[in-house]
Design a protein around this motif. Structure first.
Motif, PDB file in Angstrom:
ATOM      1  N   ILE A 291      -5.936 -18.035   9.912  1.00  0.00           N
ATOM      2  CA  ILE A 291      -4.955 -17.080   9.404  1.00  0.00           C
ATOM      3  C   ILE A 291      -5.778 -15.838   9.138  1.00  0.00           C
ATOM      4  CG2 ILE A 291      -3.425 -16.448   7.510  1.00  0.00           C
ATOM      5  CD1 ILE A 291      -2.218 -18.781   8.870  1.00  0.00           C
ATOM      6  N   THR A 292      -5.511 -14.782   9.901  1.00  0.00           N
ATOM      7  CA  THR A 292      -6.314 -13.580   9.774  1.00  0.00           C
ATOM      8  C   THR A 292      -5.547 -12.525   9.001  1.00  0.00           C
ATOM      9  OG1 THR A 292      -7.430 -14.105  11.825  1.00  0.00           O
ATOM     10  CG2 THR A 292      -7.637 -11.850  11.037  1.00  0.00           C
ATOM     11  N   GLN A 293      -6.108 -12.143   7.885  1.00  0.00           N
ATOM     12  CA  GLN A 293      -5.471 -11.117   7.069  1.00  0.00           C
ATOM     13  C   GLN A 293      -5.731  -9.748   7.674  1.00  0.00           C
ATOM     14  OE1 GLN A 293      -7.468 -12.879   3.329  1.00  0.00           O
ATOM     15  NE2 GLN A 293      -5.706 -11.741   2.596  1.00  0.00           N
ATOM     16  N   PRO A 294      -4.798  -8.826   7.500  1.00  0.00           N
ATOM     17  CA  PRO A 294      -5.003  -7.455   7.996  1.00  0.00           C
ATOM     18  C   PRO A 294      -5.944  -6.719   7.053  1.00  0.00           C
ATOM     19  CG  PRO A 294      -2.895  -7.641   6.888  1.00  0.00           C
ATOM     20  CD  PRO A 294      -3.498  -9.015   6.842  1.00  0.00           C
ATOM     21  N   ALA A 295      -7.206  -7.148   7.043  1.00  0.00           N
ATOM     22  CA  ALA A 295      -8.157  -6.684   6.030  1.00  0.00           C
ATOM     23  C   ALA A 295      -8.369  -5.173   6.077  1.00  0.00           C
ATOM     24  CB  ALA A 295      -9.489  -7.406   6.210  1.00  0.00           C
ATOM     25  N   PHE A 296      -8.614  -4.657   7.273  1.00  0.00           N
ATOM     26  CA  PHE A 296      -8.873  -3.220   7.406  1.00  0.00           C
ATOM     27  C   PHE A 296      -7.662  -2.414   6.921  1.00  0.00           C
ATOM     28  CE2 PHE A 296      -9.271   0.825   9.655  1.00  0.00           C
ATOM     29  CZ  PHE A 296     -10.614   1.126   9.494  1.00  0.00           C
ATOM     30  N   GLU A 297      -6.481  -2.823   7.364  1.00  0.00           N
ATOM     31  CA  GLU A 297      -5.243  -2.129   6.990  1.00  0.00           C
ATOM     32  C   GLU A 297      -5.008  -2.231   5.480  1.00  0.00           C
ATOM     33  OE1 GLU A 297      -5.542  -4.254   9.528  1.00  0.00           O
ATOM     34  OE2 GLU A 297      -5.468  -2.711  11.096  1.00  0.00           O
ATOM     35  N   MET A 298      -5.324  -3.397   4.908  1.00  0.00           N
ATOM     36  CA  MET A 298      -5.125  -3.561   3.471  1.00  0.00           C
ATOM     37  C   MET A 298      -6.045  -2.625   2.689  1.00  0.00           C
ATOM     38  SD  MET A 298      -4.675  -7.714   3.270  1.00  0.00           S
ATOM     39  CE  MET A 298      -4.466  -7.861   1.474  1.00  0.00           C
ATOM     40  N   GLY A 299      -7.295  -2.508   3.150  1.00  0.00           N
ATOM     41  CA  GLY A 299      -8.232  -1.585   2.509  1.00  0.00           C
ATOM     42  C   GLY A 299      -7.731  -0.154   2.608  1.00  0.00           C
ATOM     43  N   LYS A 300      -7.257   0.203   3.798  1.00  0.00           N
ATOM     44  CA  LYS A 300      -6.744   1.553   4.012  1.00  0.00           C
ATOM     45  C   LYS A 300      -5.536   1.837   3.121  1.00  0.00           C
ATOM     46  CE  LYS A 300      -6.033   3.909   7.982  1.00  0.00           C
ATOM     47  NZ  LYS A 300      -5.854   4.169   9.444  1.00  0.00           N
ATOM     48  N   ALA A 301      -4.622   0.876   3.090  1.00  0.00           N
ATOM     49  CA  ALA A 301      -3.403   1.055   2.299  1.00  0.00           C
ATOM     50  C   ALA A 301      -3.737   1.206   0.815  1.00  0.00           C
ATOM     51  CB  ALA A 301      -2.453  -0.123   2.519  1.00  0.00           C
ATOM     52  N   ALA A 302      -4.653   0.356   0.329  1.00  0.00           N
ATOM     53  CA  ALA A 302      -5.009   0.407  -1.088  1.00  0.00           C
ATOM     54  C   ALA A 302      -5.658   1.749  -1.424  1.00  0.00           C
ATOM     55  CB  ALA A 302      -5.961  -0.745  -1.434  1.00  0.00           C
ATOM     56  N   ALA A 303      -6.556   2.217  -0.555  1.00  0.00           N
ATOM     57  CA  ALA A 303      -7.231   3.493  -0.799  1.00  0.00           C
ATOM     58  C   ALA A 303      -6.239   4.648  -0.745  1.00  0.00           C
ATOM     59  CB  ALA A 303      -8.352   3.701   0.214  1.00  0.00           C
ATOM     60  N   THR A 304      -5.291   4.563   0.173  1.00  0.00           N
ATOM     61  CA  THR A 304      -4.299   5.633   0.299  1.00  0.00           C
ATOM     62  C   THR A 304      -3.463   5.749  -0.980  1.00  0.00           C
ATOM     63  OG1 THR A 304      -4.219   5.248   2.673  1.00  0.00           O
ATOM     64  CG2 THR A 304      -2.391   6.492   1.725  1.00  0.00           C
ATOM     65  N   ILE A 305      -3.057   4.607  -1.515  1.00  0.00           N
ATOM     66  CA  ILE A 305      -2.293   4.616  -2.775  1.00  0.00           C
ATOM     67  C   ILE A 305      -3.148   5.199  -3.906  1.00  0.00           C
ATOM     68  CG2 ILE A 305      -1.189   3.162  -4.531  1.00  0.00           C
ATOM     69  CD1 ILE A 305      -0.553   1.174  -2.205  1.00  0.00           C
ATOM     70  N   LEU A 306      -4.404   4.780  -3.954  1.00  0.00           N
ATOM     71  CA  LEU A 306      -5.295   5.273  -5.016  1.00  0.00           C
ATOM     72  C   LEU A 306      -5.424   6.796  -4.959  1.00  0.00           C
ATOM     73  CD1 LEU A 306      -7.223   4.495  -7.357  1.00  0.00           C
ATOM     74  CD2 LEU A 306      -9.075   4.526  -5.691  1.00  0.00           C
ATOM     75  N   PHE A 307      -5.649   7.324  -3.743  1.00  0.00           N
ATOM     76  CA  PHE A 307      -5.820   8.779  -3.640  1.00  0.00           C
ATOM     77  C   PHE A 307      -4.527   9.525  -3.962  1.00  0.00           C
ATOM     78  CE2 PHE A 307      -9.774   7.747  -1.411  1.00  0.00           C
ATOM     79  CZ  PHE A 307     -10.615   8.600  -2.098  1.00  0.00           C
ATOM     80  N   LYS A 308      -3.392   8.924  -3.624  1.00  0.00           N
ATOM     81  CA  LYS A 308      -2.119   9.552  -4.020  1.00  0.00           C
ATOM     82  C   LYS A 308      -2.062   9.672  -5.536  1.00  0.00           C
ATOM     83  CE  LYS A 308       1.108   8.982  -0.258  1.00  0.00           C
ATOM     84  NZ  LYS A 308       1.704   7.872   0.480  1.00  0.00           N
ATOM     85  N   ASN A 309      -2.487   8.610  -6.208  1.00  0.00           N
ATOM     86  CA  ASN A 309      -2.479   8.649  -7.673  1.00  0.00           C
ATOM     87  C   ASN A 309      -3.476   9.665  -8.208  1.00  0.00           C
ATOM     88  OD1 ASN A 309      -0.514   6.756  -7.689  1.00  0.00           O
ATOM     89  ND2 ASN A 309      -1.809   5.047  -8.365  1.00  0.00           N
TER      90      ASN A 309
END
Lengths: 339, 339
Positions: A291-309
């Motif tokens: 089961i392969t998690q979308p690790a790269f995308e998850m990192g990107k998404a989390a960082a994007t939310i952080l920078f929005k904040n």
């Protein structure tokens, strides 16, 4: 505007804004120009004390990533996703490893209270359960985003994957492939992701008319020798072929190690699925179904939310809870045709 | 001594030194006491501005580890060795990844000039060759220790392994196993460790009466598709069985990937040795023969030297150059008996 910046600009025949950006290490300025400016600034004894100037600006130019380990390919890939976003924003990413140790985690989080970073991305460590050390963070007002391993007691945006559905899919595949029993190898039930994967496992068992046997649910902790012992006991006693879900990369590879030791064949005696982002899963003997998690995308998404904040642009009124789907990659470790 | 620390001590019935240590996050103080002290300090609006107080003390309590990546098991293991030492010293380890990008490396090193960390442990990125960005560091006077990938142009202590001897041993083993030719897969000859491993390869070829064929020395860079292309070309043209030395973990696993694609058998058609610390080398199909660096010990040794410098105890008059030996683990990928 300091007199020195004006002098540097004049003497090097550069715009004041260029000098200012070069001193701030902006990505808009070439390495060559940065070096020219910095070297000349040094000659003039111009101390660019980022430390002091950041105290004034209340900006450190750093975001922290706090992860239990980096030896797991999920985390190393997620970090790459985070860095892809941070680099565009001209931020440094600094990584802290907790080694699944809550007191280290506490010590790291405590440091954030004193303003060393502008924001934090975090995947919590396993361990007993107390979240008091994380709640301290709230008092610091530093924006925080959880990714993968979240802490339910703390209100913060989260980026996760469909752990329940993935646990379900993995279990169902092993049942279809004729496993007489299916075991779930967890690490600790205190961890959100393990709990969700386990719930998916339980649901699939029930939906397929199978009993949930607590002896087949192993919470091995993080001590490798303990896990190997529990696994060996399971594999010598269980009716075969047995299916095993390794809920982390490490746990899945330990199944291979123990099978080798006990001379059990994968997939004839034991069928395995692991949650893993390992690039070399297909090179194992036999290739590991993952089961392969979308690790790269998850990192990107989390960082994007952080920078929005950080930039004061809240994505929406409530707390963001992003869920990105994982993929099942079927390989030799689950055996051939459905029965 | 601040009035607040005295007040906290009195009100909580603790020694002043205990409060002081708790505020400094000392490992001598229990988590419970730390929390009590910090919570009460917060109530009193006592801002423990580590940032500001560190400016005064000129101590940040952090050491930086700068590495090209963490997805390689050498680096993740070496970091564990570093952290084992740092934790005893009550220091945080913060990790920066350069992604083999010298301009990122420059930007990180530049940040150190402004006093964000007390010391730096570094394994340099590959890339063109200019070391000017690292020389800037010298101006900052922050203690620096290189481990594994060193920069010869900069005078600093180094911790390395016996790369030349390891390259020699690997090559010799492949020759003994009857390889008609032996190829060396590097990344870039600008990197100290690759150069040393390559020199070991060349020496073994000559010592065994074999010609050095430049076509068999491949400097693939870091672009995976380029490496795969070069490897495919090599493997379709070479006389078999060919021996290949993968001078990094990634390169060794790519040999497996390409062999799979071209339906070449390891070890019948291709024999492989990789420089790798992968725990699962023995689970690959076939198990990978490795040169295993003493990664944990190297990390520990480098951190120990750094802390000696931080504490003003120079180990000896000159610059320390520690060399720790690697181990050859023979597994299925090199074939059976010597010919």
């Amino acid at each position: 505007m300091s007199i020195t910046i004006k002098k540097i600009a004049r003497d090097l025949n550069l715009a004041v804004s260029t000098v200012s950006k070069a001193l701030a290490d902006s990505h808009e300025i070439s390495e060559q120009t940065k070096k020219r400016v910095l070297d000349y600034a040094d000659q003039l004894n111009y101390v660019r004390n980022t430390y002091a100037s950041n105290l004034k600006k209340k900006r450190t130019g750093n975001i922290a990533v706090v992860v239990p380990e980096v030896a797991d390919s999920y985390f190393s890939t997620a970090i790459n996703g985070i860095e892809a976003v941070a680099q565009q924003k001209n931020y440094h990413v600094i990584i802290y490893i907790t080694h699944e140790d809550q007191s280290r985690e506490a010590s790291i989080v405590r440091e954030f209270r004193s303003g060393r970073v502008d924001g934090v991305l975090m995947s919590v460590s396993s361990g007993k359960n107390t979240t008091t050390h994380l709640q301290e963070r709230s008092q610091s007002n530093i924006p925080l985003v959880f990714f993968d391993r979240v802490c339910d007691d703390i209100e913060a945006p989260t980026v996760t994957t469909d752990d329940l559905e993935s646990g379900y899919k993995a279990t169902e595949l092993l049942i279809k492939r004729g496993c007489k029993s299916v075991a779930f190898l967890g690490m600790t039930e205190n961890l959100s992701i393990i709990r969700d994967r386990l719930n998916g496992y339980k649901k699939a068992m029930v939906d397929n008319g199978l009993d949930i046997n607590e002896d087949l649910i192993i919470s091995g902790g993080i001590d490798e020798s303990v896990i190997i012992e529990s696994l060996s006991a399971l594999l010598t006693s269980a009716s075969r072929p047995i299916g095993i879900i390794g809920s982390t990369e490490k746990l899945a590879t330990l199944v291979y190690v123990v099978c080798k030791k006990l001379s059990l064949q994968i997939p004839d005696d034991v069928r395995v699925i692991g949650f893993s982002n390992m690039g070399i899963a297909s090179l194992l003997s036999p290739p590991l179904t993952t089961i392969t998690q979308p690790a790269f995308e998850m990192g990107k998404a989390a960082a994007t939310i952080l920078f929005k904040n950080l930039e004061g642009k809240k994505a929406d009124a409530g707390i963001v809870k992003a869920v990105i789907g994982s993929l099942l990659h079927e390989r030799g470790s689950v055996g051939g045709e459905n029965v």
